[in-house]
Design a protein around this motif. Structure first.
Motif, PDB file in Angstrom:
ATOM      1  N   GLU A  57     -19.871 -34.408 -16.496  1.00 28.17           N
ATOM      2  CA  GLU A  57     -18.713 -33.687 -15.945  1.00 28.17           C
ATOM      3  C   GLU A  57     -18.455 -32.621 -17.068  1.00 28.17           C
ATOM      4  O   GLU A  57     -18.528 -32.841 -18.125  1.00 28.17           O
ATOM      5  N   TYR A  58     -17.932 -31.406 -16.569  1.00 31.57           N
ATOM      6  CA  TYR A  58     -17.547 -30.610 -17.347  1.00 31.57           C
ATOM      7  C   TYR A  58     -15.950 -30.956 -17.827  1.00 31.57           C
ATOM      8  O   TYR A  58     -15.178 -31.423 -17.105  1.00 31.57           O
ATOM      9  N   CYS A  59     -15.782 -30.385 -19.205  1.00 27.46           N
ATOM     10  CA  CYS A  59     -14.384 -30.344 -19.890  1.00 27.46           C
ATOM     11  C   CYS A  59     -14.081 -29.206 -19.907  1.00 27.46           C
ATOM     12  O   CYS A  59     -14.757 -28.250 -20.781  1.00 27.46           O
ATOM     13  N   ILE A  88     -24.381 -17.126 -10.837  1.00 23.97           N
ATOM     14  CA  ILE A  88     -24.419 -16.944 -12.169  1.00 23.97           C
ATOM     15  C   ILE A  88     -24.228 -17.910 -13.056  1.00 23.97           C
ATOM     16  O   ILE A  88     -23.151 -18.623 -13.027  1.00 23.97           O
ATOM     17  N   HIS A  89     -25.024 -18.031 -13.990  1.00 25.71           N
ATOM     18  CA  HIS A  89     -24.748 -19.187 -15.151  1.00 25.71           C
ATOM     19  C   HIS A  89     -24.949 -18.256 -16.400  1.00 25.71           C
ATOM     20  O   HIS A  89     -25.583 -17.648 -16.647  1.00 25.71           O
ATOM     21  N   THR A  90     -23.608 -18.476 -17.187  1.00 32.62           N
ATOM     22  CA  THR A  90     -23.507 -17.849 -18.536  1.00 32.62           C
ATOM     23  C   THR A  90     -22.696 -18.713 -19.322  1.00 32.62           C
ATOM     24  O   THR A  90     -21.852 -19.390 -19.171  1.00 32.62           O
ATOM     25  N   HIS A  91     -23.321 -18.274 -20.781  1.00 35.99           N
ATOM     26  CA  HIS A  91     -22.645 -19.063 -21.807  1.00 35.99           C
ATOM     27  C   HIS A  91     -22.105 -17.884 -22.808  1.00 35.99           C
ATOM     28  O   HIS A  91     -22.859 -16.867 -22.770  1.00 35.99           O
ATOM     29  N   ALA A  92     -21.175 -18.168 -23.728  1.00 34.87           N
ATOM     30  CA  ALA A  92     -21.142 -17.265 -24.827  1.00 34.87           C
ATOM     31  C   ALA A  92     -20.504 -17.799 -25.983  1.00 34.87           C
ATOM     32  O   ALA A  92     -20.012 -18.743 -26.063  1.00 34.87           O
ATOM     33  N   GLY A 105     -19.530 -21.875 -25.325  1.00 39.19           N
ATOM     34  CA  GLY A 105     -19.468 -22.564 -24.350  1.00 39.19           C
ATOM     35  C   GLY A 105     -20.034 -22.012 -23.041  1.00 39.19           C
ATOM     36  O   GLY A 105     -20.278 -20.950 -23.005  1.00 39.19           O
ATOM     37  N   HIS A 106     -19.747 -22.626 -21.982  1.00 43.60           N
ATOM     38  CA  HIS A 106     -20.292 -22.249 -20.490  1.00 43.60           C
ATOM     39  C   HIS A 106     -18.940 -21.499 -20.048  1.00 43.60           C
ATOM     40  O   HIS A 106     -17.757 -21.829 -19.878  1.00 43.60           O
ATOM     41  N   VAL A 107     -19.132 -20.287 -19.966  1.00 41.50           N
ATOM     42  CA  VAL A 107     -18.071 -19.252 -19.449  1.00 41.50           C
ATOM     43  C   VAL A 107     -17.603 -19.746 -18.007  1.00 41.50           C
ATOM     44  O   VAL A 107     -18.268 -19.708 -17.114  1.00 41.50           O
TER      45      VAL A 107
HETATM   46 ZN    ZN Z   1     -23.834 -23.753 -18.652  1.00 43.20          ZN
END
Ligand code: ZN
Length: 143
Positions: A60-62, A88-92, A104-106
């Protein structure tokens, strides 16, 4: 490993203005232009950030928030299809005034100061996301 070969299509350059949501703006553009396959890169700065970390055990996402001005050192992402719609899947990676980085995952809630983005569209068959039992995520299904 599996792979899908795509052909380069149009490249779009975007400026996301002060106060606009980073992920929301990217989504608005790909939806309005019916972009179903693309690679995204961006840089700039945000006034605050909202990121996610995926717990591989709990599956799960935190969510976490950083309430300060940050440089967007590097943003990367992709566009594919999820349930027939562009996703859209994006990290920064974001850095503070001392150069200390967060990443992390935006998520929604990254408020732009200004962002310069590049969306490199692909033609041909768009990758599709399907639910994967191992990871608990909707990931690319590529044969
Ligand atoms: Zn991600």
């Amino acid at each position: 490993m599996t792979s899908l070969t795509v052909e380069p299509g149009p490249v779009h350059l975007l400026r996301i203005p002060t106060g606009d949501d980073l992920l929301g703006s990217l989504e608005e553009f790909v939806t309005a232009n019916n972009i179903t396959a693309a690679w995204i890169s961006y840089l700039g700065a945000v006034q605050s950030a909202s990121l996610r970390y995926y717990d591989q055990v709990a599956k799960e996402y935190c969510d976490f928030h950083i309430h300060q001005h940050l440089e967007v050192v590097s943003g990367t992402g992709n566009v594919s299809l999820l349930d027939g719609a562009p996703f859209i899947h994006t990290h920064a990676v974001l850095a503070d005034s001392a150069g200390k980085a967060f990443g992390g995952h935006v998520n929604y809630g990254c408020e732009a100061w200004v962002i310069e983005a590049r969306i490199e569209e692909y033609t041909g068959t768009a990758p599709m996301r399907t639910f994967d039992e191992t990871t608990g995520l909707s990931i690319w299904e590529i044969d």
